[in-house]
Scaffold this active site. Structure first.
Site, PDB file in Angstrom:
ATOM      1  N   GLU A 201      48.266  -4.917  32.360  1.00 41.04           N
ATOM      2  CA  GLU A 201      48.126  -4.638  30.890  1.00 41.04           C
ATOM      3  C   GLU A 201      46.968  -3.887  30.695  1.00 41.04           C
ATOM      4  OE1 GLU A 201      48.236  -8.738  29.605  1.00 41.04           O
ATOM      5  OE2 GLU A 201      50.276  -8.173  28.370  1.00 41.04           O
TER       6      GLU A 201
ATOM      7  N   GLU B  76      52.649 -14.212  34.766  1.00 45.51           N
ATOM      8  CA  GLU B  76      52.494 -15.081  33.666  1.00 45.51           C
ATOM      9  C   GLU B  76      53.544 -16.034  33.425  1.00 45.51           C
ATOM     10  OE1 GLU B  76      52.084 -11.990  33.074  1.00 45.51           O
ATOM     11  OE2 GLU B  76      50.445 -11.241  31.921  1.00 45.51           O
TER      12      GLU B  76
END
Ligand code: 3H9
Length: 704
Positions: free
Chosen positions: A107, A127
């Protein structure tokens, strides 16, 4: 500007931001604070032409700091707003990437304007494996860069992409070999010199074509079938928001989804297992080894299903293996089975022809124990009989070179006895592989009374090399997993005698998320195998003096109902499909009559769950109390990696804390009162009693 974990310097008009938070540069609160301060410095230095973000050590940022998610104050928004600031700069911001660029790390990279990576860097959004979704704009930026179908695939699977694949997907801009810092500076100077306009992933349009719509619909349908994993649905909704809504609105939806997932039971359980697996690999208890022994070649005695499967693990890791058998036929059968397994993997596209060739070349067969004399590690995987194994161990003790490790793959026998049989017990360790040994992740590493510390350390190291999840067990009957299975199977059989049906017991247990109920599992592993263990125990006088104990499995064995392979066991089979068999109800009713057991017409599912799971949990706590297992997390790893226990429940010890230890103790006491406790089946372990009395959880318990 510099903190312990983030430093910033201006080098000839280029801002250099270094993250240094070993081992994997995870985004701890301290890193995020350091990043904010460094970015503010760059912001204030209007004349600095570009910013390069890079990391020290083995990897770029491998994600958010998973431990920090436990804090009630945790919030993704401070990191997200930092990414928004990076994204908004008019001056180029460059990420130079190496190692594993994962989760929050990817990210961060995607919020930069230019991404340059070394050739062996890998990229992913894992995740989901923690029951989460990328919570800092990842679900918004990845579909913009890589398209909806690939973004969904990556975020839902957590799989990694190689640098060339990431380049082809548009996730990175360039692959160059070299030092990340030098590469970043060179790219920054080039972008400044050529006045290349900054390219913001937030400003890109998501391609909302038919492929995107189909991918979303497919993913939503698949997520709907797995309600135990709420992250799947949340990911679909967040990626859908990337398609339908402006960036900042999608970001807010993603943040809200993350907040909910972070406090969900599934994510807490999966995070627990993430750390438990890594902690299990650490050897607790004295004495610690000074080092490990080197393992460059492996020998295996016995080329049966187990021996062949074990051999494949080593060949897969590039370690040469010699398989020893007693006859040409047995050897050929074993090697042939391995070859067939490899060919099946090649046919499925999982291995290239070259890989198959390389692996089979590493496997040799022999009829001569002498060919083991140069091996660094020799594993016996012969028939599960004490005398047979003792003889093999004695021969290995004489044949193996000094310093070689001798391992036994026994699942039930006393490793101390086998170790003594070698005449060199310090060199001996148990390596309990699970079937199929080339597939199952769990490896119980059995520390015998005289196992040398460096032998144990080597076993743990080699386990990681062959991609297993190792857990240390002390010596006891069945080690951690099979010992806990014993009360679970005992109660299964008692319930069958009292009138429950195999399909009812399996359905109740599978409703908890277990991969298979106990009856299906026994049919698959073989009723004969289970019965022989019970018969052996009876002969050794190791069973409770209970005439009703495990009589069902013994009767099925007598009747030749050996499970799936015999097309009859607790079920009858059509191919691999189990079908309820009224004959089993009759067998159980007859046995109940013979043993004077009162049958009931209704047995509630809750009773099935409590009798099977609470006794299993009680045995696990007893194992901790005895020091057979070091930590509750180790027990959880055994059950989730080896016995099909649902990972979203975190394992039996983690689940026990969720249920409440007092509730478990009280329920055991209750069953003891109503069913009688002549054989101690319902006696709570002392540790369970004391933890329940103090209101303490297993999660905060340690032996020391
Ligand atoms: C996320 O990023 C959410 C974001 O969207 C939003 C954030 C704001 N945190 O596995 P190893 C430790 S969620 C804390 O043995 P390897 C690990 O416990 C995160 N600790 O090494 C171990 O400690 P110890 C998304 C972490 O070389 C040590 O590092 N990212 C983290 O076999 C070495 O680990 C992930 O899910 C972490 N994120 O594999 C990545 N990662 O030595 C999870 C590692 O004390 N990590 N540690 O036992 C991995 O997949 C592997 O660790 C990795 C290295 C591939 C990086």
């Amino acid at each position: 500007m510099s903190t312990n974990v983030v430093s910033y310097e201006n080098c000839g008009g280029i801002g250099l931001l270094l993250i240094s938070n070993p081992p994997v540069n995870a985004l701890s609160t301290e890193v995020i604070t350091g990043l904010r301060s460094a970015v503010s410095t760059f912001e204030a230095e209007g004349e600095t032409k570009a910013l390069v973000i890079y990391c020290k050590g083995r990897t770029f940022v491998a994600g958010g700091d998973i431990a920090s998610f436990e804090s009630p104050e945790f919030d993704t928004r401070p990191f997200s707003s930092l990414l928004t600031r990076l994204d908004a700069f008019q001056r180029p911001v460059i990420a130079t990437l190496h190692g594993t660029v994962l989760g929050g790390g990817l990210e961060l990279a995607m919020a930069c304007h230019y991404r340059i990576a070394v050739p062996d860097a890998r990229f992913g959004m894992p995740e989901v494996k923690l029951g989460l979704l990328p919570g800092s704009q990842g679900t918004q930026r990845l579909p913009r860069l890589a398209g909806v179908p690939l973004a969904l695939d990556l975020i839902l699977s957590g799989r990694f992409l190689s640098a060339p694949d990431a380049l082809a997907a548009g996730i990175i801009d360039e692959i160059v070999d070299g030092d990340p810092l030098a590469l970043g500076i060179a790219a920054a100077e080039r972008l400044v010199r050529t006045r290349t306009p900054v390219r913001r992933s937030s400003a890109m349009k998501v391609v909302a074509d038919a492929a995107a719509t189909q991918a979303l619909a497919r993913a939503a349908a698949a997520a709907g079938k797995k309600p135990a994993y709420p992250a799947l649905g949340a990911i679909v909704r967040s990626v859908e928001a990337a398609v339908m809504l402006p960036f900042d609105e999608g970001e807010e939806i993603e943040a809200r989804e993350f907040d909910q997932l972070r406090v969900s039971g599934a994510s807490k359980a999966l995070r627990h297992l993430f750390f438990a697996e890594r902690t299990a690999a650490r050897i607790a208890g004295p004495p610690q080894a000074v080092g490990a022994r080197e393992v460059r070649s492996v020998g295996i005695v016995g080329a049966g299903t187990m021996g062949g499967g074990i051999a494949m693990n080593f060949a897969n890791a590039g370690i040469p293996v010699v398989l020893v058998e007693t006859s040409d036929e047995a050897l050929e059968r074993g090697l042939g089975m391995v070859r067939k397994n490899y060919e099946a993997s090649a046919a499925k596209g999982k291995l290239s022809a070259e890989q198959v060739q390389k692996r089979t070349r590493l496997l040799k067969g022999s009829l001569d124990y002498g060919s083991l004399s140069n091996c660094d590690l020799v594993i016996e995987a012969v028939f599960e009989s004490l005398q047979v194994k003792k003889d093999v161990c004695a021969r290995l003790g004489e044949t193996c070179k000094p310093g070689a490790i001798i391992a036994t793959n026994t699942s039930t026998l006393d490793v101390n006895v086998l170790a003594e049989a070698t005449g060199r017990p310090a060199d001996v360790v148990g390596l309990h592989f699970f079937s199929p040994a080339n597939v199952m992740r769990l490896l119980e590493v059995v520390r015998a009374a005289r196992t040398a510390p460096d032998v144990l350390a080597t076993a743990m190291q080699i386990a990681r090399r062959i991609n297993k999840v190792p857990v240390i067990s002390g010596v006891c009957y069945g080690f951690i997993g099979n010992r806990m299975l014993e009360p679970y199977m005992r109660e299964t059989e008692f319930l069958l005698l009292e009138g429950a049906l195999p399909q009812q017991i399996d359905a109740a247990i599978e409703s908890l998320g277990m991969a298979m109920g106990p009856c299906r599992m026994s049919d698959l592993s073989g009723i004969d195998i289970g019965a022989k263990v019970v018969i052996g125990q009876a002969e050794a006088g190791a069973l409770p003096p209970d005439p009703n104990y495990r009589v069902v499995v013994r009767r099925l064995f007598e009747l030749g109902r050996n499970g799936q392979k015999a097309q009859a066991g607790y079920y009858r089979y059509e191919g691999r499909t189990p079908l309820p068999d009224p004959a089993v109800a009759t067998i159980c009713a007859d046995l109940a009559r013979q043993h004077g057991i009162v049958r009931r017409s209704v047995i509630p599912d809750q009773e099935i769950i409590q009798r099977l799971m609470y006794t299993l949990i009680n045995e696990g706590i007893q194992i901790l109390d005895e020091g057979i297992s070091y930590r509750p997390g180790d027990v959880d790893v055994v059950w989730t990696a080896g016995y099909g226990f649902p990972d979203y429940r975190g394992g039996p010890m983690f689940m026990a804390d969720q249920i409440g230890l007092s509730e478990i103790k009280d329920t055991l006491d209750h069953f003891g009162r109503v069913r009688g406790n002549e054989f101690g089946y319902w006696t709570p372990s002392n540790l369970l009693k004391s933890l329940a009395a103090r209101g303490q959880r297993l999660g905060s318990w340690s032996k020391d």
